[in-house]
Design an enzyme around this catalytic site. Structure first.
Site, PDB file in Angstrom:
ATOM      1  N   HIS A 189      19.474   0.252   2.466  1.00  0.00           N
ATOM      2  CA  HIS A 189      18.165   0.285   1.800  1.00  0.00           C
ATOM      3  C   HIS A 189      18.284   0.552   0.311  1.00  0.00           C
ATOM      4  O   HIS A 189      17.345   0.312  -0.443  1.00  0.00           O
ATOM      5  CB  HIS A 189      17.277   1.348   2.451  1.00  0.00           C
ATOM      6  N   ASP A 223      16.452   1.072  -7.982  1.00  0.00           N
ATOM      7  CA  ASP A 223      15.826   1.230  -6.674  1.00  0.00           C
ATOM      8  C   ASP A 223      16.282   0.076  -5.790  1.00  0.00           C
ATOM      9  O   ASP A 223      16.388  -1.063  -6.268  1.00  0.00           O
ATOM     10  CB  ASP A 223      14.290   1.157  -6.839  1.00  0.00           C
TER      11      ASP A 223
HETATM   12  C1  GDG Z   1      14.093   3.736   0.151  1.00  0.00           C
HETATM   13  C2  GDG Z   1      14.713   3.058  -1.085  1.00  0.00           C
HETATM   14  C3  GDG Z   1      13.463   0.986  -0.518  1.00  0.00           C
HETATM   15  C4  GDG Z   1       4.750   7.654  -1.168  1.00  0.00           C
HETATM   16  N1  GDG Z   1       3.892   8.618  -1.492  1.00  0.00           N
HETATM   17  C5  GDG Z   1       3.081   8.810  -0.437  1.00  0.00           C
HETATM   18  C6  GDG Z   1       3.468   7.917   0.553  1.00  0.00           C
HETATM   19  N2  GDG Z   1       4.499   7.222   0.085  1.00  0.00           N
HETATM   20  C7  GDG Z   1       5.185   6.140   0.801  1.00  0.00           C
HETATM   21  C8  GDG Z   1       4.866   4.826   0.146  1.00  0.00           C
HETATM   22  C9  GDG Z   1       6.077   3.982   0.499  1.00  0.00           C
HETATM   23  C10 GDG Z   1       7.189   5.006   0.642  1.00  0.00           C
HETATM   24  O1  GDG Z   1       6.587   6.299   0.713  1.00  0.00           O
HETATM   25  C11 GDG Z   1       8.147   4.991  -0.529  1.00  0.00           C
HETATM   26  O2  GDG Z   1       8.942   3.867  -0.415  1.00  0.00           O
HETATM   27  P1  GDG Z   1       9.848   3.325  -1.610  1.00  0.00           P
HETATM   28  O3  GDG Z   1      10.392   2.011  -1.196  1.00  0.00           O
HETATM   29  O4  GDG Z   1       8.997   3.225  -2.822  1.00  0.00           O
HETATM   30  O5  GDG Z   1      10.975   4.409  -1.880  1.00  0.00           O
HETATM   31  P2  GDG Z   1      12.066   5.295  -1.017  1.00  0.00           P
HETATM   32  O6  GDG Z   1      11.375   6.315  -0.178  1.00  0.00           O
HETATM   33  O7  GDG Z   1      13.028   5.816  -2.021  1.00  0.00           O
HETATM   34  O8  GDG Z   1      12.771   4.253  -0.029  1.00  0.00           O
HETATM   35  C12 GDG Z   1      13.770   1.998  -1.614  1.00  0.00           C
HETATM   36  C13 GDG Z   1      13.026   1.673   0.751  1.00  0.00           C
HETATM   37  O9  GDG Z   1      13.951   2.688   1.156  1.00  0.00           O
HETATM   38  C14 GDG Z   1      12.886   0.667   1.903  1.00  0.00           C
HETATM   39  O10 GDG Z   1      14.055  -0.058   2.080  1.00  0.00           O
HETATM   40  O11 GDG Z   1      12.396   0.151  -0.963  1.00  0.00           O
HETATM   41  O12 GDG Z   1      14.363   1.327  -2.701  1.00  0.00           O
HETATM   42  O13 GDG Z   1      14.995   4.029  -2.100  1.00  0.00           O
HETATM   43  O14 GDG Z   1       5.889   3.337   1.729  1.00  0.00           O
HETATM   44  O15 GDG Z   1       3.645   4.370   0.665  1.00  0.00           O
HETATM   45  N3  GDG Z   1       2.854   7.834   1.734  1.00  0.00           N
HETATM   46  C15 GDG Z   1       1.791   8.682   1.944  1.00  0.00           C
HETATM   47  N4  GDG Z   1       1.386   9.590   1.019  1.00  0.00           N
HETATM   48  C16 GDG Z   1       1.985   9.684  -0.183  1.00  0.00           C
HETATM   49  O16 GDG Z   1       1.605  10.523  -1.012  1.00  0.00           O
HETATM   50  N5  GDG Z   1       1.125   8.616   3.118  1.00  0.00           N
END
Ligand code: GDG
Length: 517
Positions: free
Chosen positions: A192, A404
């Site tokens: 990821h 990322d």
């Molecule tokens: C890893 C990789 C890759 C965030 N704040 C709240 C909340 N979120 C949810 C978002 C989103 C998720 O968390 C964050 O996903 P990201 O992809 O932006 O980042 P990572 O957690 O670092 O994920 C990344 C991912 O894996 C998938 O392969 O894209 O690059 O680092 O879904 O919605 N959800 C809620 N409240 C919040 O305040 N409910």
């Protein structure tokens, strides 16, 4: 698995499972997802130990895939205390629509494997921040041991028709352990996070062990072509007989008489679900209220785990410069930053938290007016509905990670903009950039002046231009949604699609007794 009979345990309840589309339970195609953490948070409250769904990119992506397909998700529940997980995870499994199976770790294993290697060595190194990486041989031994532990749990729970799909950098050596246990099923791995270029990866003391172990998977998936190219370059340097062949999204890598497929599978979101939920009356009302409360100003939004890879201090500096340089923004824009607490026991994250607090205090202190605060800051996770309200209300999303794997927030923001408005400001170093760069306002997150200028550009963008870009962004994300990601991976892995895994409403396989409980 090794062979069907050896996977049975005394008291195994599997015989009671429904067959599903005329297949015997043990022959039905089944997902076994494996990740470091189970997709629930186990926590102690006034009522005792409870669970709640976990957040994060991996869960957002995989949960819809396993739901009601009789799937199994194996992972660490995140607690090292002596908790009775049986009833807790049984209830959580029914709520989730798939079976959660725990791998228990001791406090020492968690410290060394999770903090020592995963968070303090692999995470920074794979995000190009190698000066933050620490390499402890003792922690590395624990990493190998924990991967072995995960492999033992999966080997015991497995059936011959399983497809074992292992996720992320915590479990890179697990296939080697599964093979050593005699497991013959096809197994895939998806990374990821980014895969670094050779000049960074080669600093890793265990580079050869990791590459050898990864090649025991049958399919290795990366988020972008850049990550895959980096991986193939590293493999060629460390394993001189490795030869890559083929073109397109999936190529073959031959090494030591084995052929491994190596592919690019950009992860995504359940677009329709996000769009649908964003149109719900409660979200529309929350959006209206937010706009009103913020005085009808232009809203800028950042949503990130509080992680040093997400570029939050750099973004704040960009915003500060935008307010300094472009007087018309003062009093007219409001920046809302949602920072979800993460890895609180790692010292770097505590330092980051203090830095973000300080910067926000400075900027608010410098620019605030009696009826205007430049930054509203939430250091907590928001309920999904509230988050969607912020997505919809935001005129501009600032998604500016230093690096990322993908960044799902960028895609969720666009999906929520059902009226095709809103501007996405996106880092060149997010995996999402490969797909979305043509229609987002692109920035180098290290360039403070460039970030300030991007905010200025987004603020002044003509409505027709905003709409045109947002329509294109949404079309692209709608087409390349999470189901396409799964289908592409499974097609490359086992020549199957998601629909080949029988869907069964309200069906969760019974809990296996035995190890872990
Ligand atoms: C890893 C990789 C890759 C965030 N704040 C709240 C909340 N979120 C949810 C978002 C989103 C998720 O968390 C964050 O996903 P990201 O992809 O932006 O980042 P990572 O957690 O670092 O994920 C990344 C991912 O894996 C998938 O392969 O894209 O690059 O680092 O879904 O919605 N959800 C809620 N409240 C919040 O305040 N409910």
């Amino acid at each position: 698995m090794v062979s069907e009979p050896t996977t049975s345990t005394a008291g195994d309840t599997r015989a009671a499972e429904p067959a599903g589309q005329g297949q015997s339970p043990t022959r039905a195609l089944r997902f076994v997802a494996v990740s470091n953490r189970l997709p629930v948070v186990v926590e102690q409250s006034a009522e005792g130990w409870t669970t709640r769904p976990a957040g994060g990119g991996l869960v957002t992506a995989l949960a819809p895939v396993l739901r009601n397909r009789g799937g199994l998700w194996v992972g660490w529940p995140g607690v090292t205390e002596d908790v009775d997980l049986h009833a807790l995870l049984d209830r959580a499994s029914r709520e989730a629509g798939y079976r959660l199976h725990p791998v228990r770790l001791t406090a020492e294993e968690a410290r060394l494997f999770y903090l020592g290697i995963s968070n303090e060595a692999l995470w920074p190194l794979f995000h190009d921040l190698f000066t933050r990486a620490r390499f402890s041989p003792e922690a590395w031994r624990a990493y190998l041991e924990v991967n072995r532990k995960f492999a033992r749990v999966v080997a015991r729970r497995g059936r011959s028709a399983d497809y074992i799909w292992v996720h992320d950098y915590h479990l890179m050596t697990m296939a080697r352990e599964l093979r050593a246990l005699g497991v013959e099923q096809r197994m895939g791995f998806f990374l990821h996070i980014p895969f670094p270029a050779p000049d960074i990866f080669l600093k890793l003391p265990w580079r050869a062990q990791i590459l050898h172990a990864l090649l025991d998977y049958d399919l290795i998936g990366f988020q972008t072509a850049r990550d895959r190219r980096n991986f193939l370059d590293c493999a060629r340097l460390v394993l001189p007989d490795a030869r890559a062949r083929g073109k397109g999204a999936v190529v073959s890598l031959n090494h030591g008489g084995r052929t491994v497929r190596v592919g690019t599978f950009p992860i995504s979101i359940d677009f329709d679900e996000f769009a649908h939920q964003s149109s719900a009356p409660a979200v529309v009302e929350a959006t209206r209220r937010l706009r009103e409360e913020l005085g009808g100003r232009t809203i800028l939004l950042g949503v990130d785990r509080l992680d040093y890879t997400k570029g939050i201090p750099e973004r704040l500096e960009g915003y500060r410069l935008a307010l300094t340089r472009y007087a018309e923004l003062r009093g007219e824009v409001t920046y809302v930053q949602v920072a979800v607490p993460s890895r609180r026991d790692v010292p770097e994250y505590q330092v980051l938290r203090a830095e973000v607090d300080r910067l926000i205090g400075e900027i608010n202190g410098e620019f605030a007016q009696i009826d205007w605060v430049p930054i509203h800051y939430f250091f907590r996770s928001l309920p999904r509905e509230e988050l969607l309200g912020y997505y919809r209300a935001a005129d501009i999303a600032l998604v500016t990670p230093l690096k990322d794997g993908m960044n799902l927030v960028a895609k969720e923001y666009c999906a929520a903009h059902v009226e095709n408005d809103g501007v996405l400001v996106l880092s060149e170093f997010a995996g999402a950039a490969a797909q979305l760069h043509r229609w987002a306002v692109m920035v180098n997150p290290h360039d403070v002046e460039g970030t300030a200028e991007a905010i200025h550009t987004a603020y002044h963008m003509a409505p027709a231009d905003r709409q045109r870009r947002m329509r294109r962004l949404r079309d692209s994300i709608r087409r390349n949604n999470i189901y396409r990601w799964v289908d592409d991976f499974l097609e490359a892995a086992v020549a199957k699609r998601l629909n080949d895994f029988p869907y069964q409403e309200d069906y969760v396989p019974p809990l296996d007794p035995g190890e872990g409980f």
